[in-house]
Write a protein that holds these residues in place. Structure first.
Motif, PDB file in Angstrom:
ATOM      1  N   ARG B  95      56.218  54.007  44.246  1.00 46.17           N
ATOM      2  CA  ARG B  95      57.116  54.543  43.212  1.00 46.17           C
ATOM      3  C   ARG B  95      57.454  53.514  42.134  1.00 46.17           C
ATOM      4  O   ARG B  95      58.218  53.804  41.216  1.00 46.17           O
ATOM      5  CB  ARG B  95      58.437  55.053  43.830  1.00 46.17           C
ATOM      6  N   CYS B  96      56.953  52.294  42.233  1.00 46.27           N
ATOM      7  CA  CYS B  96      57.353  51.294  41.239  1.00 46.27           C
ATOM      8  C   CYS B  96      56.757  51.617  39.875  1.00 46.27           C
ATOM      9  O   CYS B  96      55.636  52.099  39.768  1.00 46.27           O
ATOM     10  CB  CYS B  96      57.002  49.875  41.663  1.00 46.27           C
ATOM     11  N   TYR B  97      57.530  51.323  38.853  1.00 50.03           N
ATOM     12  CA  TYR B  97      57.129  51.651  37.498  1.00 50.03           C
ATOM     13  C   TYR B  97      57.138  50.411  36.622  1.00 50.03           C
ATOM     14  O   TYR B  97      58.154  49.734  36.495  1.00 50.03           O
ATOM     15  CB  TYR B  97      58.076  52.699  36.910  1.00 50.03           C
ATOM     16  N   PRO B  99      56.175  49.123  32.675  1.00 48.88           N
ATOM     17  CA  PRO B  99      55.820  49.684  31.366  1.00 48.88           C
ATOM     18  C   PRO B  99      54.357  49.427  30.977  1.00 48.88           C
ATOM     19  O   PRO B  99      53.785  50.197  30.209  1.00 48.88           O
ATOM     20  CB  PRO B  99      56.778  49.010  30.391  1.00 48.88           C
TER      21      PRO B  99
END
Ligand code: HEM
Ligand code: HEM
Ligand code: SF4
Ligand code: SF4
Lengths: 218, 127
Positions: B95-97, B99
């Motif tokens: 789930r890490c985001y 940019p």
């Protein structure tokens, strides 16, 4: 020394920037492959129960990085937009292209450019303070990050000082051209390559976070 | 705890795994702006009182990043430290985001693969 920086160095910087950029793009396309067609296994759609509530718009914004880190994301956006726009629409740089290539780019008034430069420097100060004082940023910061900070902001600081004739104009403008050139050279070869890879990663590479479909893979 | 063995580390094997994914590993490490915007996207970061060591970027820099920088020349002790990070501090929920779209879970999974290749694994069933 002054002559070298203003003459051959500035040109070399520009050429290295262009060649480095082409090199990075060629390398990217030669190392990555065309993504195959992925057949997603679909889970049969379930009817949304009547009772499910759609989160209100603002609550959904709060879940994005803008909502989670508003100050950093807004500062960053302002910084990046001005980083590109300020030097391009600058009277002094327009004079340079006029002399060198015979065309000048429309420019903002000097006062407005000066104001934009100040805004960029404020963003720079924010990034620097964050790096020094925020525990989580410090946890992954190395000397390299500070060097990149200098490379990114020195052109603005020295350009500002030259414009205002602080210290010795000759020295300042030479420093400015040196740091401006250094930034151009650094873009293709340091973490500043993100200028290209941001778009490559988000638009071309096939992944969960691609905007659109994505056509390439490693 | 990590399973204890004393077998020597097979550096060549680690290197060959790294080489297979060199492009992506190298780029991910280079691209990371060290901006920490990914921190909040990891639920473990929240659960652990925002301990910076639970930031996704901190985790991949100190696992696969370490292996890459040392070109696989690491001691068993280092591998055990890395296994603490990649199994205990990350559950690969993906789930890490970031940019920039850095594939952090893939980097962590790769570090797991390298640890596993050297027999350094975390045992969860013996506690
Ligand atoms: C390498 C080529 C470059 C040359 C030859 C150059 C030259 C100049 C010159 C002659 C000035 C005018 C100083 C004055 O008004 O007397 C100036 C100002 C300025 N330059 Fe550059 N520059 C270069 C690169 C850059 C880059 C890469 C940036 C930023 C990304 C930059 C940002 C600025 C800014 C912001 C100012 C104006 C500051 C103000 O008005 O407050 N320059 N530059
Ligand atoms: C034009 C395309 C570019 C895009 C889409 C882009 C995007 C980003 C993003 C998403 C971040 C991470 C978030 C943050 O810390 O704000 C970032 C950080 C950064 N960018 Fe860019 N960038 C671009 C070009 C550039 C250029 C040309 C430079 C400098 C010459 C630059 C300098 C920086 C710096 C110094 C940081 C780190 C800020 C910090 O210390 O945390 N960027 N950029
Ligand atoms: S969000 Fe991406 S670039 Fe920023 S620290 Fe995390 S991994 Fe690095
Ligand atoms: S994959 Fe690991 S680092 Fe990413 S959000 Fe999940 S637990 Fe955190």
């Amino acid at each position: 020394m002054y002559d070298f920086i203003r003459g051959p160095f500035a040109w070399a910087a520009l050429i290295i920037f262009v060649i480095g950029t082409i090199f990075q793009l060629v390398r990217y396309f030669s190392l990555s492959k065309k993504a195959g067609i992925v057949h997603y296994k679909t889970i049969p759609a379930q009817k949304t129960p009547e009772s499910a509530v759609q989160l209100p718009f603002m609550a959904r914004v709060k879940l994005t990085i803008l909502g989670v880190s508003p100050v950093t994301v807004i500062t960053s956006t302002v910084f990046h937009v001005l980083l590109i726009i300020t030097p391009i629409f600058l009277v002094a740089h327009g004079v340079l292209t006029d002399v060198a290539w015979g065309f000048s780019i429309p420019a903002f008034s000097e006062g407005f450019s000066d104001f934009l430069t100040i805004v960029v420097m404020i963003c720079g100060a924010y990034f620097l303070l964050r790096r020094i004082f925020s525990a989580r940023v410090r946890a992954i910061t190395t000397l390299y990050d500070y060097i990149i900070w200098v490379i990114a902001f020195a052109p603005f600081i020295t350009g500002f000082m030259a414009y205002h004739h602080m210290f010795n104009y000759n020295v300042m403008i030479t420093l400015h051209i040196f740091f401006g050139g250094l930034m151009l050279i650094a873009i293709p070869f340091t973490k500043l390559v993100h200028m290209f890879y941001f778009f490559i990663n988000r638009f071309l590479m096939k992944s969960e976070h691609t905007f659109g479909k994505g056509s390439r893979t490693w | 705890m990590a399973e204890q063995t004393t077998a020597p580390v097979n550096t060549d094997e680690i290197k060959s795994i790294l080489d297979k994914h060199k492009d992506q590993v190298k780029l991910s490490l280079k691209l990371c702006a060290h901006c920490t915007l990914c921190a909040e996207s990891c639920f473990l970061f929240h659960v652990k009182d925002k301990d910076p060591r639970y930031m996704p970027s901190h985790k991949f820099i100190n696992s696969i990043g370490k292996l890459y920088k040392k070109k696989g020349n690491v001691s068993r002790k280092t591998l055990e430290e890395i296994s603490e990070i990649v199994w205990r501090k990350c559950v690969l929920c993906t789930r890490c985001y970031c940019p920039f779209g850095i594939d952090i879970p893939k980097m962590i999974a790769l570090a797991r693969q390298i640890c596993r290749s050297q027999g350094v694994v975390q045992q969860f069933d013996k506690e």
